[in-house]
Design a protein around this motif. Structure first.
Motif, PDB file in Angstrom:
ATOM      1  N   ALA A  68       0.871  -1.131   0.153  1.00  0.00           N
ATOM      2  CA  ALA A  68       0.023  -0.126   0.172  1.00  0.00           C
ATOM      3  C   ALA A  68       0.791   1.171  -0.057  1.00  0.00           C
ATOM      4  O   ALA A  68       2.231   1.102  -0.174  1.00  0.00           O
ATOM      5  CB  ALA A  68      -0.821  -0.067   1.232  1.00  0.00           C
ATOM      6  N   GLY A  69       0.255   2.235  -0.020  1.00  0.00           N
ATOM      7  CA  GLY A  69       1.139   3.518   0.285  1.00  0.00           C
ATOM      8  C   GLY A  69       0.111   4.802   0.320  1.00  0.00           C
ATOM      9  O   GLY A  69      -1.055   4.709   0.133  1.00  0.00           O
ATOM     10  N   PHE A  70       0.613   5.958   0.505  1.00  0.00           N
ATOM     11  CA  PHE A  70      -0.118   7.179   0.628  1.00  0.00           C
ATOM     12  C   PHE A  70       0.840   8.349   0.568  1.00  0.00           C
ATOM     13  O   PHE A  70       1.870   8.114   0.499  1.00  0.00           O
ATOM     14  CB  PHE A  70      -0.671   7.434   1.974  1.00  0.00           C
ATOM     15  N   LYS A  71       0.107   9.176   0.039  1.00  0.00           N
ATOM     16  CA  LYS A  71       0.946  10.497  -0.386  1.00  0.00           C
ATOM     17  C   LYS A  71       0.871  11.645   0.925  1.00  0.00           C
ATOM     18  O   LYS A  71      -0.168  11.808   1.315  1.00  0.00           O
ATOM     19  CB  LYS A  71       0.283  11.159  -1.647  1.00  0.00           C
ATOM     20  N   VAL A  72       2.005  12.018   1.206  1.00  0.00           N
ATOM     21  CA  VAL A  72       1.973  13.112   2.365  1.00  0.00           C
ATOM     22  C   VAL A  72       1.349  14.524   1.831  1.00  0.00           C
ATOM     23  O   VAL A  72       1.645  15.181   0.823  1.00  0.00           O
ATOM     24  CB  VAL A  72       3.423  13.409   2.875  1.00  0.00           C
ATOM     25  N   PRO A  73       0.341  14.880   2.679  1.00  0.00           N
ATOM     26  CA  PRO A  73      -0.446  16.041   2.013  1.00  0.00           C
ATOM     27  C   PRO A  73       0.475  17.258   2.255  1.00  0.00           C
ATOM     28  O   PRO A  73       1.480  17.492   3.001  1.00  0.00           O
ATOM     29  CB  PRO A  73      -1.676  15.977   3.004  1.00  0.00           C
ATOM     30  N   GLY A  74      -0.017  18.360   1.601  1.00  0.00           N
ATOM     31  CA  GLY A  74       0.592  19.428   1.829  1.00  0.00           C
ATOM     32  C   GLY A  74       0.990  20.184   3.046  1.00  0.00           C
ATOM     33  O   GLY A  74       1.873  20.793   3.486  1.00  0.00           O
ATOM     34  N   ILE A  75      -0.093  20.120   4.060  1.00  0.00           N
ATOM     35  CA  ILE A  75      -0.050  20.663   5.212  1.00  0.00           C
ATOM     36  C   ILE A  75       0.034  19.322   6.022  1.00  0.00           C
ATOM     37  O   ILE A  75      -0.837  18.534   6.302  1.00  0.00           O
ATOM     38  CB  ILE A  75      -1.424  21.290   5.502  1.00  0.00           C
ATOM     39  N   THR A  76       1.155  19.153   6.503  1.00  0.00           N
ATOM     40  CA  THR A  76       1.243  18.016   7.380  1.00  0.00           C
ATOM     41  C   THR A  76       1.282  17.994   8.778  1.00  0.00           C
ATOM     42  O   THR A  76       1.478  19.071   9.473  1.00  0.00           O
ATOM     43  CB  THR A  76       2.945  17.280   6.967  1.00  0.00           C
ATOM     44  N   ASN A  77       0.947  16.916   9.473  1.00  0.00           N
ATOM     45  CA  ASN A  77       0.935  16.635  10.595  1.00  0.00           C
ATOM     46  C   ASN A  77       2.434  16.565  11.061  1.00  0.00           C
ATOM     47  O   ASN A  77       3.212  16.055  10.371  1.00  0.00           O
ATOM     48  CB  ASN A  77       0.281  15.124  11.030  1.00  0.00           C
ATOM     49  N   PRO A  78       2.692  16.593  12.249  1.00  0.00           N
ATOM     50  CA  PRO A  78       4.246  16.197  12.958  1.00  0.00           C
ATOM     51  C   PRO A  78       4.675  14.735  12.332  1.00  0.00           C
ATOM     52  O   PRO A  78       5.910  14.567  12.007  1.00  0.00           O
ATOM     53  CB  PRO A  78       4.134  16.463  14.412  1.00  0.00           C
ATOM     54  N   SER A  79       3.564  13.653  12.721  1.00  0.00           N
ATOM     55  CA  SER A  79       3.928  12.476  12.022  1.00  0.00           C
ATOM     56  C   SER A  79       2.743  11.899  11.545  1.00  0.00           C
ATOM     57  O   SER A  79       1.386  12.581  11.622  1.00  0.00           O
ATOM     58  CB  SER A  79       4.412  11.641  13.273  1.00  0.00           C
ATOM     59  N   PHE A  80       2.646  10.772  10.988  1.00  0.00           N
ATOM     60  CA  PHE A  80       1.666   9.925  10.272  1.00  0.00           C
ATOM     61  C   PHE A  80       1.819   8.679  11.085  1.00  0.00           C
ATOM     62  O   PHE A  80       2.946   7.871  10.876  1.00  0.00           O
ATOM     63  CB  PHE A  80       1.505   9.729   8.982  1.00  0.00           C
ATOM     64  N   GLN A  81       0.881   8.002  11.941  1.00  0.00           N
ATOM     65  CA  GLN A  81       0.700   6.602  12.519  1.00  0.00           C
ATOM     66  C   GLN A  81       0.113   5.929  11.634  1.00  0.00           C
ATOM     67  O   GLN A  81      -1.217   5.977  11.521  1.00  0.00           O
ATOM     68  CB  GLN A  81       0.239   6.722  13.816  1.00  0.00           C
ATOM     69  N   ILE A  82       0.709   4.724  11.150  1.00  0.00           N
ATOM     70  CA  ILE A  82      -0.084   3.834  10.460  1.00  0.00           C
ATOM     71  C   ILE A  82      -0.067   2.542  10.913  1.00  0.00           C
ATOM     72  O   ILE A  82       1.175   2.208  11.466  1.00  0.00           O
ATOM     73  CB  ILE A  82       0.549   3.872   8.923  1.00  0.00           C
ATOM     74  N   ILE A  83      -1.162   1.753  11.059  1.00  0.00           N
ATOM     75  CA  ILE A  83      -1.014   0.557  11.588  1.00  0.00           C
ATOM     76  C   ILE A  83      -1.320  -0.483  10.722  1.00  0.00           C
ATOM     77  O   ILE A  83      -2.319  -0.363   9.966  1.00  0.00           O
ATOM     78  CB  ILE A  83      -2.257   0.362  12.773  1.00  0.00           C
ATOM     79  N   LEU A  84      -0.461  -1.603  10.671  1.00  0.00           N
ATOM     80  CA  LEU A  84      -0.852  -2.631   9.795  1.00  0.00           C
ATOM     81  C   LEU A  84      -1.571  -3.734  10.725  1.00  0.00           C
ATOM     82  O   LEU A  84      -1.145  -4.172  11.776  1.00  0.00           O
ATOM     83  CB  LEU A  84       0.532  -3.293   9.210  1.00  0.00           C
ATOM     84  N   GLU A  85      -2.697  -4.148  10.209  1.00  0.00           N
ATOM     85  CA  GLU A  85      -3.399  -5.393  10.750  1.00  0.00           C
ATOM     86  C   GLU A  85      -3.421  -6.489   9.789  1.00  0.00           C
ATOM     87  O   GLU A  85      -4.055  -6.507   8.419  1.00  0.00           O
ATOM     88  CB  GLU A  85      -4.941  -5.066  10.934  1.00  0.00           C
ATOM     89  N   VAL A  86      -3.007  -7.784  10.151  1.00  0.00           N
ATOM     90  CA  VAL A  86      -2.889  -8.761   9.408  1.00  0.00           C
ATOM     91  C   VAL A  86      -3.494  -9.936  10.007  1.00  0.00           C
ATOM     92  O   VAL A  86      -3.445 -10.545  11.268  1.00  0.00           O
ATOM     93  CB  VAL A  86      -1.524  -9.435   8.984  1.00  0.00           C
ATOM     94  N   THR A  87      -4.795 -10.542   9.634  1.00  0.00           N
ATOM     95  CA  THR A  87      -5.690 -11.662   9.976  1.00  0.00           C
ATOM     96  C   THR A  87      -5.797 -12.654   9.373  1.00  0.00           C
ATOM     97  O   THR A  87      -5.579 -12.998   8.184  1.00  0.00           O
ATOM     98  CB  THR A  87      -7.038 -10.935  10.177  1.00  0.00           C
ATOM     99  N   ASP A  88      -5.541 -13.880  10.012  1.00  0.00           N
ATOM    100  CA  ASP A  88      -5.545 -15.029   9.218  1.00  0.00           C
ATOM    101  C   ASP A  88      -6.999 -15.823   9.303  1.00  0.00           C
ATOM    102  O   ASP A  88      -7.971 -14.994   9.744  1.00  0.00           O
ATOM    103  CB  ASP A  88      -4.627 -16.026  10.104  1.00  0.00           C
ATOM    104  N   ASN A  89      -7.228 -16.919   8.742  1.00  0.00           N
ATOM    105  CA  ASN A  89      -8.642 -17.511   8.673  1.00  0.00           C
ATOM    106  C   ASN A  89      -8.465 -18.704   9.359  1.00  0.00           C
ATOM    107  O   ASN A  89      -9.112 -19.782   9.000  1.00  0.00           O
ATOM    108  CB  ASN A  89      -8.737 -17.710   7.107  1.00  0.00           C
ATOM    109  N   GLY A  90      -7.599 -18.617  10.527  1.00  0.00           N
ATOM    110  CA  GLY A  90      -7.403 -20.008  11.471  1.00  0.00           C
ATOM    111  C   GLY A  90      -8.933 -19.810  12.403  1.00  0.00           C
ATOM    112  O   GLY A  90      -9.713 -18.957  12.412  1.00  0.00           O
TER     113      GLY A  90
END
Ligand code: CA
Length: 121
Positions: free
Chosen positions: A83-105
């Motif tokens: 995946a990916g995202f474009k950093v907007p022109g007016i930025t936050n101090p940071s961007f917190q991205i969470i990856l969630e991966v779920t199995d089918n168990g």
């Protein structure tokens, strides 16, 4: 109903093991980006000890990203390993991205990783 409380270990489901932008382990990844940059989010190489099928989700937590009225971002292909995202022109101090991966168990288990994208000034 079966009363077996401790199924044999080889039958128990185990959490997906995540690789985030090439980094194994459980800790957060960090990177720095400028406004206009496209930040790469990559979970390829993630596996499941049971061989379960995995589903991917990337989320931006604007409320954790800091600053006054943090802006949200749209994550492209947020339900795929890459995946990916474009950093907007007016930025936050940071961007917190969470990856969630779920199995089918049974039961389904989810593993989490975090990437912190610091906005360059
Ligand atoms: Ca599993």
């Amino acid at each position: 109903m079966q009363w077996t409380l401790t199924p044999r270990r080889e039958r128990a489901n185990h959490n997906p093991v995540l690789v985030l932008n090439g980094m194994p382990g459980r800790g957060p990844a960090e990177t720095t980006a400028h406004a206009g940059d496209v930040v790469r989010l990559d979970a390829t190489g993630s596996t499941d000890p049971n061989g379960n099928a995995l589903t991917y989700r990337w989320r931006h937590y604007a409320e954790l990203s800091g600053g006054f009225r943090p802006v949200d971002v749209t994550i492209e292909r947020s339900d795929t390993p890459k995946a990916g995202f474009k950093v907007p022109g007016i930025t936050n101090p940071s961007f917190q991205i969470i990856l969630e991966v779920t199995d089918n168990g049974e039961p389904a288990l989810t593993s989490y990783r975090r990437i912190i994208v610091h906005a360059a000034r």
